[in-house]
Design a protein around this motif. Sequence first.
Motif, short mmCIF file in Angstrom:
data_model
loop_
_atom_site.label_atom_id
_atom_site.label_comp_id
_atom_site.label_asym_id
_atom_site.label_seq_id
_atom_site.Cartn_x
_atom_site.Cartn_y
_atom_site.Cartn_z
N ASN A 206 39.19 34.57 30.63
CA ASN A 206 40.06 33.63 31.35
C ASN A 206 41.15 33.08 30.45
O ASN A 206 42.28 32.82 30.90
CB ASN A 206 39.23 32.50 31.96
N GLU B 144 44.87 33.47 31.71
CA GLU B 144 45.52 32.24 32.15
C GLU B 144 47.05 32.27 31.99
O GLU B 144 47.78 31.83 32.90
CB GLU B 144 44.94 31.03 31.41
N SER C 256 49.63 31.64 35.03
CA SER C 256 50.66 30.61 34.90
C SER C 256 52.05 31.20 35.11
O SER C 256 52.90 30.60 35.79
CB SER C 256 50.56 29.96 33.51
#
Length: 736
Positions: free
Chosen positions: A361, A365, A369
């Motif tokens: 993750n 991420e 984003s």
Amino acid sequence: MAKESKKEPPTPSRDWTPELQEDYERIRTVGEECINDTELKALLLAKGRGSDQAGFNLYDGFEPSGRMHIAQGVFKAMNVNKCTAAGTNSTFVFWVADWFALMNDKMGGDLDKIKTVGEYLIEVWKAAGMNLENVVFKWASEEITNNADKYWPTMLDVARRFNITRVKKCCQIMGRNEGSLTAAQILYPLMQCTDVFFLKANICQLGVDQRKVNMLAREYCDAAKIKNKPIVLSHHMLFGLKVGQEKMSKSDPDSAVFMEDSAEDVERKIMNAYCPTEEEKEPGQDNDDAQDAGKDSMHLVEDKIKNPCLDYIKNIIFSPPGSTFTAGDETYTDFDQVRTRFLAGDISEKDLKQGLISALNALLEPVRSHFTNNARAKNLLSLVQQYKKEEAPKESKVRRLNLVELNKVSSGSHLVFAPLPNATPTLQEATDMLSLLKISDDRPSVFFLSNWSARVCNACDADEKSINAYYLVLLTAMKALDKKLMEKVQVLWQSEAILADPSNYWISVINVGRHFSLKTVMGPDMKDSEGAGIVISRLMKVADVAGVEPATLAFVKDDKSAALEASMVDSFFPEKLPGISAPKAFAKPSPSMLLQQRESEAHKTENDEYFLLDDPKVHGKSKMKKAFCEPKNITFCPPITLASIFTFHFSESSEKLTIKRSPDNGGDIVFNDSLDLEASFADESLHPGDLKAATSQIMVGILEKISTGVKADPEVTKASKTLKAMAKKLAKKGNK
């Protein structure tokens, strides 16, 4: 597999520096295998850091199909960064296979949508941390179409140099067993091999599953006498998350973590992932299960545990220099420590998986984003999601070359294919073609010169100059024998037809290959030891017919290959070309013009038939003098056959044959047709000597016509010399 040379590379022109060693070691970590290390070092010396050369290229390819798993995303980004680190003097070329996605009807066969998906995937790499400074994306749809005159001849040259057996070994890249291959699956590895040379790749940086086709590229260098072979740097293939999955699958969403997965998706997949601590027995293979061909070669480094969680930790989490991994309350700097402690039970499965979930993750991420906050990325993601929801069209667009629409040929034509070229064109070939063209029934006739198919079939040693020379001599002879007929015939060169719309043509070739099994295209007589080019040429033949869209198609009855191709046309048209009628096929018998009957081809001599480049004065009479002519035998009588053909079929004046004899031998005799001639010879009222004398005069006249036509055109005269030179070359090689 070809044996790799042990020959040492030439002495380098500059010193091997610590910086070059660092580049070598960094690039080498990308590959589970490198073929070979010596060549990689030589490449870095010649074109790497500090070199005055333009640098070196690495390549990989991807099809914009809408999904990207973590190996293609994060793992690939890490590998590209290692290969293109600052100062390395390298460029990573990505081959964006949008043309193949189009061919596979991805995104409804809409090329604009496919390109949008490609742009989305590039955006994923950017967000995943791929440094694009030394990365180039080349779109296959543009590159292949704009350079069709270079790409496809290269593919044909690759195909002609390998037999079916060798190409079958590459078919793992399509994930099929050899026994279930379609004909198109012979074409795919040949095209992938072509990509290597088209992109001028110095290093093939693909997965281990592509190893066999990359080795084919190296073998091609041996066959084509290319000095510098592409280096094969094969990266590891990550296991699928389920038990027994040798690799991840885009068709199974739970077999891998995908770049668009949410944190919840990652947690669910990893917590459910197969995670053994000891070697397990291989499950039995169901006979109906389409297992990947060459499964054993998916991983070059033996891993008896086959734990996908450990695989992710080793090859993704620990891939960047200085990486760490936390499981439970402990942080590790070395993968071997993690593996040893997990297998010993010191790290629980839950802690291992939760540590992996957290690490994955953290890597994903920035991607999430980027697609939330970057306007362009957000729009691309929205479009791709929209495309996935859209219903696929019920009927995919029929893609083919349409020469009628392009005003290259007339509608409803009569189509005849010229024979494959050889260095010694025969009179038989010219007369056969004229006979086939004659049955046009007043339709516009198209005489198709398959010069690219000739190359892939190794005709005239695949020499373009000799292939073209053959067709020029053949056409000249046909015009000399029947000028009026040939004035009405449109001559069409295959290469020119293909290049009028190369993209749709080759898509149609591949679709033909998908429709037929390899076994069907090979037919009952072709063996695996024969050239792969023969298979390609048969697929091309069906695509050629589809391009011309003729009303009728004619071929010589004894031509088994042409009969097989005609049956393929008959099958393909109604099933895959709706609204287009298959041409009516005519298989026309061809009277043999051989002058002798031989038990074996090996016993044939140049005196056994007439050739288009025979000297009229020398060969016209001498060959007929030696021709078989047994009294009363009309079953095989070459003088009767030849006299009949050139008097009753190709004569522009009288349709009667006059055989001159002395008054003592009965005087001149006139025949109105071949039946009269045969009857007279059978009852011995016509002597073999008189028959041969008359036929000799006819043959001298025929050869004189052809010779005059050849000499009248400087280009054809030059072509005749080219063929004679090729004949000598082939004789030296032991070919005929």
